[in-house]
Scaffold this motif. Structure first.
Motif, mmCIF file in Angstrom:
data_model
loop_
_atom_site.group_PDB
_atom_site.id
_atom_site.type_symbol
_atom_site.label_atom_id
_atom_site.label_comp_id
_atom_site.label_asym_id
_atom_site.label_seq_id
_atom_site.Cartn_x
_atom_site.Cartn_y
_atom_site.Cartn_z
ATOM 1 N N UNK A 229 0.835 -1.212 0.000
ATOM 2 C CA UNK A 229 0.000 0.000 0.000
ATOM 3 C C UNK A 229 0.866 1.257 0.000
ATOM 4 N N UNK A 230 1.998 1.232 0.691
ATOM 5 C CA UNK A 230 2.913 2.371 0.644
ATOM 6 C C UNK A 230 3.406 2.607 -0.782
ATOM 7 N N UNK A 231 3.757 1.531 -1.471
ATOM 8 C CA UNK A 231 4.261 1.650 -2.845
ATOM 9 C C UNK A 231 3.182 2.179 -3.783
ATOM 10 N N UNK A 232 1.982 1.649 -3.645
ATOM 11 C CA UNK A 232 0.878 2.088 -4.504
ATOM 12 C C UNK A 232 0.566 3.561 -4.277
ATOM 13 N N UNK A 233 0.510 3.957 -3.014
ATOM 14 C CA UNK A 233 0.196 5.356 -2.692
ATOM 15 C C UNK A 233 1.316 6.311 -3.116
ATOM 16 N N UNK A 234 2.538 5.756 -3.295
ATOM 17 C CA UNK A 234 3.647 6.565 -3.803
ATOM 18 C C UNK A 234 3.631 6.643 -5.337
ATOM 19 N N UNK A 235 2.662 5.940 -5.949
ATOM 20 C CA UNK A 235 2.499 6.019 -7.406
ATOM 21 C C UNK A 235 3.097 4.873 -8.191
ATOM 22 N N UNK A 236 3.513 3.815 -7.520
ATOM 23 C CA UNK A 236 4.154 2.699 -8.210
ATOM 24 C C UNK A 236 3.159 1.575 -8.506
ATOM 25 N N UNK A 237 3.328 0.947 -9.666
ATOM 26 C CA UNK A 237 2.662 -0.319 -9.952
ATOM 27 C C UNK A 237 3.386 -1.401 -9.144
ATOM 28 N N UNK A 238 2.643 -2.429 -8.750
ATOM 29 C CA UNK A 238 3.197 -3.377 -7.770
ATOM 30 C C UNK A 238 3.068 -4.820 -8.243
ATOM 31 N N UNK A 239 4.170 -5.539 -8.154
ATOM 32 C CA UNK A 239 4.152 -6.998 -8.230
ATOM 33 C C UNK A 239 4.519 -7.496 -6.840
ATOM 34 N N UNK A 240 3.573 -8.150 -6.190
ATOM 35 C CA UNK A 240 3.822 -8.642 -4.837
ATOM 36 C C UNK A 240 3.926 -10.164 -4.884
ATOM 37 N N UNK A 241 4.985 -10.689 -4.286
ATOM 38 C CA UNK A 241 5.172 -12.134 -4.301
ATOM 39 C C UNK A 241 4.017 -12.838 -3.601
ATOM 40 N N UNK A 242 3.785 -14.093 -4.005
ATOM 41 C CA UNK A 242 2.717 -14.875 -3.377
ATOM 42 C C UNK A 242 3.125 -15.274 -1.967
ATOM 43 N N UNK A 243 2.146 -15.506 -1.065
ATOM 44 C CA UNK A 243 0.740 -15.155 -1.227
ATOM 45 C C UNK A 243 0.570 -13.641 -1.140
ATOM 46 N N UNK A 244 -0.520 -13.134 -1.685
ATOM 47 C CA UNK A 244 -0.707 -11.689 -1.754
ATOM 48 C C UNK A 244 -0.600 -11.026 -0.384
ATOM 49 N N UNK A 245 -1.047 -11.714 0.647
ATOM 50 C CA UNK A 245 -1.005 -11.153 2.007
ATOM 51 C C UNK A 245 -1.190 -12.283 3.002
ATOM 52 N N UNK A 246 -1.176 -11.937 4.284
ATOM 53 C CA UNK A 246 -1.353 -12.945 5.324
ATOM 54 C C UNK A 246 -2.808 -13.137 5.721
ATOM 55 N N UNK A 247 -3.659 -12.159 5.413
ATOM 56 C CA UNK A 247 -5.095 -12.265 5.702
ATOM 57 C C UNK A 247 -5.885 -11.751 4.508
ATOM 58 N N UNK A 248 -7.143 -12.167 4.432
ATOM 59 C CA UNK A 248 -8.015 -11.698 3.341
ATOM 60 C C UNK A 248 -8.239 -10.195 3.453
ATOM 61 N N UNK A 249 -8.366 -9.690 4.689
ATOM 62 C CA UNK A 249 -8.565 -8.254 4.898
ATOM 63 C C UNK A 249 -7.371 -7.462 4.364
ATOM 64 N N UNK A 250 -6.171 -7.964 4.575
ATOM 65 C CA UNK A 250 -4.981 -7.281 4.080
ATOM 66 C C UNK A 250 -4.873 -7.374 2.559
#
Length: 312
Positions: free
Chosen positions: A79-100
């Motif tokens: 979210x920090x990267x996105x809000x700084x204007x960057x497109x993001x490739x995040x390694x799997x799994x996308x996050x630790x929780x569904x909410x995140x």
């Protein structure tokens, strides 16, 4: 020229760094890691900038970033990267929780940025070929897909168990090959050498009539990465490591012609192409979220000893 950065310079992060550094149309503009000596050494090796604070790298003007940090950090860093204007490739799994996972997806929508999840096996040439074969109808209707992803424990994996670390690969691939979401999951697992589960057998129902079976462990002394797809007209045997697909039917045994290539290179080239051409990536954040939901449901299933419904 796209300015690209990598956050996290561990074993996988180093591969992202190497490939970006060789990619035409891309400038490896920075590497960030909390290990000062490591990141400075890598920055010198690849003639780029070193940062121990990823926010400083983002502020330097980065168009896109690979996030290769522990899973529990994915939401904050993405979210920090996105809000700084960057497109993001995040390694799997996308996050630790569904909410995140939702927080990452929502941030991308709000800021008009792309988010792609690093389900690398979708970019394995053997999986690409098998998807083509299934869609051609050569095997007929596919009724069962089973996978075996086993091998010795890697000590660097400390924050998740075998399901979220490697099982999520095959959960995603099975869903991708069927073109369907998982409806139900039942898992048997246990923890014998790790604080989280280190072996699991996961049975999935897709679209209420198709079967997916995933076997994973950190106990087998040698690495195996295989998949079997059973159709009414034949069977396909895939080896992820050798990048081969062998087809068996009532009359023939045939090997598919496959041009071998590093899956991560395929993946990063595709990510850059999506940015350059304004295409929504596949696997998307939503795909990553589904694989995460199924993985978390499998963990709940083995702990509660019951079938879990996957609700969208």
């Amino acid at each position: 020229m796209l300015r690209v950065g990598v956050i996290g310079a561990g074993a996988m992060g180093k591969n992202h760094i190497r490939i970006y550094s060789e990619m035409p149309g891309v400038e490896l503009a920075g590497i960030s890691d909390i290990d000062k000596d490591l990141v400075e050494s890598l920055a010198q090796q690849y003639n780029t900038n070193a940062f121990t604070d990823y926010k400083e790298m983002l502020a330097s003007g980065i168009d896109a970033v690979s996030i290769v940090v522990p899973t529990k950090m994915h939401r904050q860093v993405a979210t920090d990267a996105i809000e700084a204007g960057a497109h993001v490739l995040v390694e799997k799994p996308i996050a630790d929780t569904v909410e995140n996972a939702d927080a990452i997806i929502d941030a991308a929508k709000k800021n008009g940025r792309l988010v792609m999840v690093g389900h690398i096996e979708r970019f394995n040439p053997a999986v690409i070929k098998l998807k083509e074969i299934i869609e051609s109808g050569l095997l007929g209707k596919i009724v069962s897909i089973s996978t075996r992803r086993v091998g010795p424990y890697n000590p660097r994996i400390r924050d998740v168990g075998v399901i979220l670390d490697i099982g999520v690969h095959d959960i995603d691939v099975i869903s991708y090959l069927y073109g369907s979401d998982v409806n139900q999951v039942y898992a048997v697992a246990g923890a014998d050498i790790h604080s989280f589960e280190d072996h699991a057998t996961i049975h999935m129902r897709l679209d209420h009539e198709f079967s997916g079976l995933v076997e994973v462990n950190w106990l087998t002394p040698h690495k195996v990465r295989k998949l079997t797809a059973v159709g009414v007209g034949g069977v396909a045997y895939l080896d992820y490591i050798d990048q081969t697909v062998e087809l068996h039917d009532s009359g023939w045994i045939r090997k598919a012609k496959i041009e071998q290539k590093e899956p991560l290179k395929n993946e990063l080239e595709y990510f850059i192409d999506c940015i350059n051409n304004g295409k929504q990536p596949n696997p998307s954040g939503t795909d990553g979220k589904h694989a995460l939901k199924v993985s978390l449901a499998a963990i709940s299933s083995y702990k509660e000893a019951k079938m879990i419904d996957i609700k969208e």
